[in-house]
Design a protein around this motif. Structure first.
Motif, PDB file in Angstrom:
ATOM      1  N   GLU A 169      14.101 -10.934   0.111  1.00 51.62           N
ATOM      2  CA  GLU A 169      13.475 -10.202   1.223  1.00 51.62           C
ATOM      3  C   GLU A 169      12.826  -8.909   0.743  1.00 51.62           C
ATOM      4  N   SER A 170      13.516  -8.224  -0.146  1.00 55.05           N
ATOM      5  CA  SER A 170      12.976  -6.930  -0.567  1.00 55.05           C
ATOM      6  C   SER A 170      11.712  -7.122  -1.402  1.00 55.05           C
ATOM      7  N   CYS A 171      11.637  -8.228  -2.138  1.00 49.24           N
ATOM      8  CA  CYS A 171      10.423  -8.525  -2.917  1.00 49.24           C
ATOM      9  C   CYS A 171       9.254  -8.756  -1.954  1.00 49.24           C
ATOM     10  N   ILE A 172       9.492  -9.504  -0.897  1.00 44.60           N
ATOM     11  CA  ILE A 172       8.414  -9.756   0.074  1.00 44.60           C
ATOM     12  C   ILE A 172       7.989  -8.439   0.730  1.00 44.60           C
ATOM     13  N   GLN A 173       8.984  -7.665   1.136  1.00 43.63           N
ATOM     14  CA  GLN A 173       8.710  -6.368   1.764  1.00 43.63           C
ATOM     15  C   GLN A 173       7.797  -5.491   0.894  1.00 43.63           C
ATOM     16  N   LYS A 174       8.082  -5.516  -0.399  1.00 39.67           N
ATOM     17  CA  LYS A 174       7.311  -4.675  -1.335  1.00 39.67           C
ATOM     18  C   LYS A 174       5.868  -5.122  -1.471  1.00 39.67           C
ATOM     19  N   HIS A 175       5.584  -6.354  -1.076  1.00 35.22           N
ATOM     20  CA  HIS A 175       4.208  -6.843  -1.186  1.00 35.22           C
ATOM     21  C   HIS A 175       3.442  -6.745   0.126  1.00 35.22           C
ATOM     22  N   LEU A 176       4.088  -6.238   1.166  1.00 30.31           N
ATOM     23  CA  LEU A 176       3.398  -6.052   2.451  1.00 30.31           C
ATOM     24  C   LEU A 176       2.700  -4.689   2.446  1.00 30.31           C
ATOM     25  N   CYS A 177       1.785  -4.480   3.407  1.00 34.02           N
ATOM     26  CA  CYS A 177       1.085  -3.172   3.482  1.00 34.02           C
ATOM     27  C   CYS A 177       2.059  -2.064   3.839  1.00 34.02           C
ATOM     28  N   THR A 178       3.191  -2.432   4.431  1.00 38.63           N
ATOM     29  CA  THR A 178       4.114  -1.421   4.946  1.00 38.63           C
ATOM     30  C   THR A 178       5.172  -1.026   3.915  1.00 38.63           C
ATOM     31  N   VAL A 179       4.872  -1.268   2.631  1.00 38.70           N
ATOM     32  CA  VAL A 179       5.803  -0.876   1.570  1.00 38.70           C
ATOM     33  C   VAL A 179       6.110   0.627   1.736  1.00 38.70           C
ATOM     34  N   ASN A 180       7.362   0.971   1.615  1.00 37.84           N
ATOM     35  CA  ASN A 180       7.823   2.372   1.800  1.00 37.84           C
ATOM     36  C   ASN A 180       7.848   2.849   3.256  1.00 37.84           C
TER      37      ASN A 180
END
Ligand code: IPE
Ligand code: IPE
Ligand code: MG
Length: 247
Positions: A169-180
């Motif tokens: 999940e965190s890998c996917i999150q990091k590739h979204l525009c909303t990273v951070n």
């Protein structure tokens, strides 16, 4: 006691996302052109940003223009882009005065160049501000974002800088525009429509949804307070039972 005073500062959502809808209908009700509704909606943006900053919200994401909105009549799209350029330009100083950091998510390269440049300039000028992060979703749609994330992940696998086993999940999150940017705890939609319209689909997995019949140009500070109060009365269980939450 005013609505604002009823808000529990220890239970504030860190991130609020708003689908600002109903400008066209608001204008139509007044016998005006749709663009008049968009122009009038700018005041609601200002009020919401001000209210959010005042009460200590850290992130406010506003859905300002969707990928699908490109399919609107050409004149409306042009007028919206012009309004965007004008508003960003006019508000940058106020953002700095109030220590508000501007960010944008979406297919920003698809914006007209004057709009893109104005946006980048405002983002740069406000980048060190820390009180509130204002995120504008522009030429944004969630499926576009997720598709992009998948392509980036696929490329990394192709280049052998990522293994399939490492995708979580965190890998996917990091590739979204909303990273951070944390997921919104509260999502608001105005205008009485009960749908998400391709907004932050991954990020709202556990958001509280709040719908109001108010059309966006009529949405003010008090309406934001009301939404937050409603949120504070919800029990967020994340799959657990009520009893488990008390323990
Ligand atoms: C929201 O208001 C603004 C944008 C989508 C850009 P609308 O323009 O969708 O207004 P309605 O929904 O037609 O009333
Ligand atoms: C959603 O509003 C997009 C924005 C608020 C920018 P729309 O008015 O485009 O949504 P639909 O088409 O009614 O679902
Ligand atoms: Mg609409």
């Amino acid at each position: 006691m005013s609505l604002k005073d009823k808000i529990d500062p220890s239970k504030l959502p860190e991130h609020i996302a708003i689908i600002m809808d109903g400008n066209g209908r608001w204008a139509k009700q007044k016998g005006e052109e749709r663009i008049f509704g968009h122009e009038s909606g700018v005041k609601s943006v200002r009020d919401s940003v001000e209210a959010a900053a005042e009460i200590g919200i850290k992130f406010l994401t506003l859905y300002a223009f969707s990928t699908e909105n490109w399919n609107r009549p050409k004149e409306e799209v042009i007028a919206l882009m012009q309004l965007l350029v004008y508003s960003i330009n006019a508000e940058t100083e106020t953002l700095n005065k109030n220590s508000i950091c501007l960010k944008a998510i979406g297919d920003l390269k698809s914006l007209p160049s004057d709009c893109y440049n104005e946006l980048m300039e405002a983002i740069d000028k406000t980048k060190n501000n820390t009180r509130l992060t204002l995120v504008l979703a522009l030429s944004y749609s969630s499926r576009w974002e997720i598709l992009n994330a998948m392509k980036k992940i696929a490329l990394e696998i192709e280049n052998k800088t990522l293994s399939a086993a490492a995708i979580d999940e965190s890998c996917i999150q990091k590739h979204l525009c909303t990273v951070n940017i944390p997921d919104p705890e509260l999502m608001i939609r105005t205008s009485g429509e009960h749908r998400i319209s391709n907004f932050l689909l991954w990020q709202i997995a556990y958001s509280e949804l709040y719908f109001t019949d108010k059309l966006w140009p009529d949405f003010g500070k008090e309406d934001l307070y009301e939404a937050i109060l409603d949120y504070q009365n919800r029990e967020r269980r994340f799959g657990k039972t009520s009893e488990q939450l008390i323990l």
